[in-house]
Design a protein around this motif. Structure first.
Motif, PDB file in Angstrom:
ATOM      1  N   VAL A 168       0.858  -1.187   0.000  1.00  0.00           N
ATOM      2  CA  VAL A 168       0.000   0.000   0.000  1.00  0.00           C
ATOM      3  C   VAL A 168       0.894   1.235   0.000  1.00  0.00           C
ATOM      4  O   VAL A 168       1.684   1.426   0.937  1.00  0.00           O
ATOM      5  N   PRO A 169       0.828   2.064  -1.046  1.00  0.00           N
ATOM      6  CA  PRO A 169       1.665   3.268  -1.072  1.00  0.00           C
ATOM      7  C   PRO A 169       1.488   4.101   0.192  1.00  0.00           C
ATOM      8  O   PRO A 169       0.374   4.286   0.694  1.00  0.00           O
ATOM      9  N   GLY A 170       2.618   4.550   0.738  1.00  0.00           N
ATOM     10  CA  GLY A 170       2.584   5.375   1.928  1.00  0.00           C
ATOM     11  C   GLY A 170       2.553   4.613   3.236  1.00  0.00           C
ATOM     12  O   GLY A 170       2.578   5.214   4.306  1.00  0.00           O
ATOM     13  N   ARG A 171       2.512   3.277   3.182  1.00  0.00           N
ATOM     14  CA  ARG A 171       2.506   2.456   4.393  1.00  0.00           C
ATOM     15  C   ARG A 171       3.859   1.773   4.569  1.00  0.00           C
ATOM     16  O   ARG A 171       4.709   1.777   3.679  1.00  0.00           O
ATOM     17  N   ASP A 172       4.060   1.136   5.717  1.00  0.00           N
ATOM     18  CA  ASP A 172       5.364   0.572   6.076  1.00  0.00           C
ATOM     19  C   ASP A 172       5.392  -0.950   5.948  1.00  0.00           C
ATOM     20  O   ASP A 172       4.361  -1.618   6.086  1.00  0.00           O
ATOM     21  N   ALA A 192       5.882   1.774  -1.072  1.00  0.00           N
ATOM     22  CA  ALA A 192       5.874   1.737   0.390  1.00  0.00           C
ATOM     23  C   ALA A 192       6.649   2.935   0.936  1.00  0.00           C
ATOM     24  O   ALA A 192       7.619   3.403   0.327  1.00  0.00           O
ATOM     25  N   ARG A 193       6.218   3.453   2.098  1.00  0.00           N
ATOM     26  CA  ARG A 193       6.850   4.642   2.677  1.00  0.00           C
ATOM     27  C   ARG A 193       8.218   4.317   3.253  1.00  0.00           C
ATOM     28  O   ARG A 193       9.204   5.014   3.002  1.00  0.00           O
ATOM     29  N   HIS A 194       8.282   3.248   4.039  1.00  0.00           N
ATOM     30  CA  HIS A 194       9.512   2.887   4.744  1.00  0.00           C
ATOM     31  C   HIS A 194       9.537   1.374   4.919  1.00  0.00           C
ATOM     32  O   HIS A 194       8.494   0.738   5.051  1.00  0.00           O
ATOM     33  N   ALA A 195      10.743   0.790   4.900  1.00  0.00           N
ATOM     34  CA  ALA A 195      10.887  -0.652   5.122  1.00  0.00           C
ATOM     35  C   ALA A 195      11.944  -0.902   6.176  1.00  0.00           C
ATOM     36  O   ALA A 195      13.012  -0.279   6.179  1.00  0.00           O
ATOM     37  N   GLU A 196      11.621  -1.799   7.072  1.00  0.00           N
ATOM     38  CA  GLU A 196      12.555  -2.307   8.074  1.00  0.00           C
ATOM     39  C   GLU A 196      12.900  -3.727   7.659  1.00  0.00           C
ATOM     40  O   GLU A 196      12.025  -4.499   7.248  1.00  0.00           O
ATOM     41  N   TYR A 244       3.105  -2.746  11.257  1.00  0.00           N
ATOM     42  CA  TYR A 244       3.390  -2.755   9.820  1.00  0.00           C
ATOM     43  C   TYR A 244       2.185  -3.228   9.019  1.00  0.00           C
ATOM     44  O   TYR A 244       1.499  -4.179   9.399  1.00  0.00           O
ATOM     45  N   GLN A 245       1.980  -2.582   7.889  1.00  0.00           N
ATOM     46  CA  GLN A 245       0.887  -2.970   6.994  1.00  0.00           C
ATOM     47  C   GLN A 245       1.187  -4.303   6.309  1.00  0.00           C
ATOM     48  O   GLN A 245       0.292  -5.074   6.010  1.00  0.00           O
ATOM     49  N   LEU A 246       2.489  -4.573   6.089  1.00  0.00           N
ATOM     50  CA  LEU A 246       2.886  -5.803   5.414  1.00  0.00           C
ATOM     51  C   LEU A 246       4.127  -6.362   6.109  1.00  0.00           C
ATOM     52  O   LEU A 246       5.138  -5.671   6.252  1.00  0.00           O
ATOM     53  N   LEU A 267       1.938  -6.659  13.344  1.00  0.00           N
ATOM     54  CA  LEU A 267       0.997  -6.270  12.303  1.00  0.00           C
ATOM     55  C   LEU A 267       0.093  -5.121  12.721  1.00  0.00           C
ATOM     56  O   LEU A 267      -0.392  -5.070  13.854  1.00  0.00           O
ATOM     57  N   ALA A 268      -0.156  -4.223  11.757  1.00  0.00           N
ATOM     58  CA  ALA A 268      -1.221  -3.245  11.939  1.00  0.00           C
ATOM     59  C   ALA A 268      -2.553  -3.987  11.900  1.00  0.00           C
ATOM     60  O   ALA A 268      -2.631  -5.131  11.411  1.00  0.00           O
TER      61      ALA A 268
END
Length: 316
Positions: A168-172, A192-196, A244-246, A267-268
């Motif tokens: 999802v664009p803008g999600r982590d 994606a906004r940011h990835a860990e 996190y969204q994913l 998880l969110a």
């Protein structure tokens, strides 16, 4: 500059003579030894079974009955003098085979070509980046080196298809067992906004950062660290500070099963857990572990005997 030529020297021996042969070579000045021994190989497999579900039969056959010591010298006058020095008092036969520097470092590149995955992704080895990208495809540049995670394996393809469908664009995004970083970098390329990202192997950190840089992704959007989420509760708690969204895990069944207990905290509420690297005979076992730990399996996809599962938090 002339290409360096190498000789691979192999000294066949027996398990009871292995230490003696190695000691003679070291005493003669050769410190860069490669030991190939079937017993050690089988012991290594047994002690590290949690990291894979099967071992290729061809590899098992190649190691059957093998006990040998290998080393390398340059294929020139100096190298031949060194070879004579190293083997003068060896007391056993050896074989040599030419091996060019190009063969040693780069011959594997011919096996990696740009690969279309899903509807949008296009995985491109770094040395092919000057080639045109098909219309409507999002390029993902990668220098696979010798690190797992090139996009060619069925389990990675299943995960990439899921990343494409659920980013999802803008999600982590959180990538557990990131390897080359291919999954989390793909998510970032898709918006994606940011990835860990986390991997048990410290070498994966630099590899993932390097691959991210190939795609114009900096550390402001991507953070990679070495660690074991299952064994290190402090790390798991730290990751759980953010939802996190994913959440991605392309590992193996024996790691995903205990990992599933950690996933709900990561998880969110509307997030999705995507796991792959599961051979089909163990998919039901993994699904049962997910359900037991508060996750509902919503989709199962298969390719070439491998399975990817998608799961969300239990509702109500």
């Amino acid at each position: 500059m002339d290409e360096i030529k190498w000789l691979e020297v192999a000294v066949p021996t027996t398990p009871d003579k292995l230490e003696e042969v190695s000691a003679k070579l070291i005493a003669a000045g050769m410190t860069g030894l490669v030991i190939e021994d079937e017993a050690d190989f089988l012991r290594f497999l047994e002690e590290n079974r949690q990291y894979w579900d099967y071992v290729d039969q061809e590899l098992l056959d190649r190691m059957k009955g093998v006990t040998r010591v290998k080393f390398y010298v340059t294929d020139d006058e100096d190298g031949h003098k060194q070879l004579q020095q190293y083997t003068e008092n060896l007391g056993c036969e050896y074989t040599t085979a030419p091996l060019s520097d190009n063969d040693w470092a780069y011959s594997w590149q011919k096996y990696y070509k740009p690969l279309s995955i899903g509807d949008r992704l296009y995985v491109v080895p770094e040395w092919e980046r000057d080639k045109a990208v098909p219309d409507n495809r999002c390029p993902l540049y990668l220098n696979p080196g010798l690190t797992f995670g090139t996009g060619s394996h069925a389990s990675t393809q299943l995960c990439l298809e899921g990343v494409e469908a659920h980013t999802v664009p803008g999600r982590d995004v959180l990538d557990l067992g990131c390897g080359s970083g291919i999954l989390s970098i793909a998510a970032l390329c898709l918006g994606a906004r940011h990835a860990e990202a986390v991997d048990i192997d410290p070498k994966a950190v630099d590899v993932a950062y390097e691959n991210a840089a190939l795609n114009g992704i900096g550390r402001d959007r991507y953070h990679v660290q070495a660690g074991n989420v299952i064994a290190d509760q402090a790390l798991a708690d730290d990751l759980a500070q953010k939802k996190y969204q994913l959440v991605l895990a392309n590992i193996v069944a024996d790691v995903i099963i205990p990992l599933s207990a950690q996933v709900p905290a990561l998880l969110a509420e509307d997030g999705l857990f995507l796991c792959s690297g599961i051979i089909d005979t163990r998919a039901d076992e993994v699904a049962a572990a997910l359900e037991k730990n508060g996750l509902t399996v919503t989709n199962r996809r298969e390719k070439n005997g491998w399975v990817a599962l998608e799961a969300v938090l239990h509702r109500g």
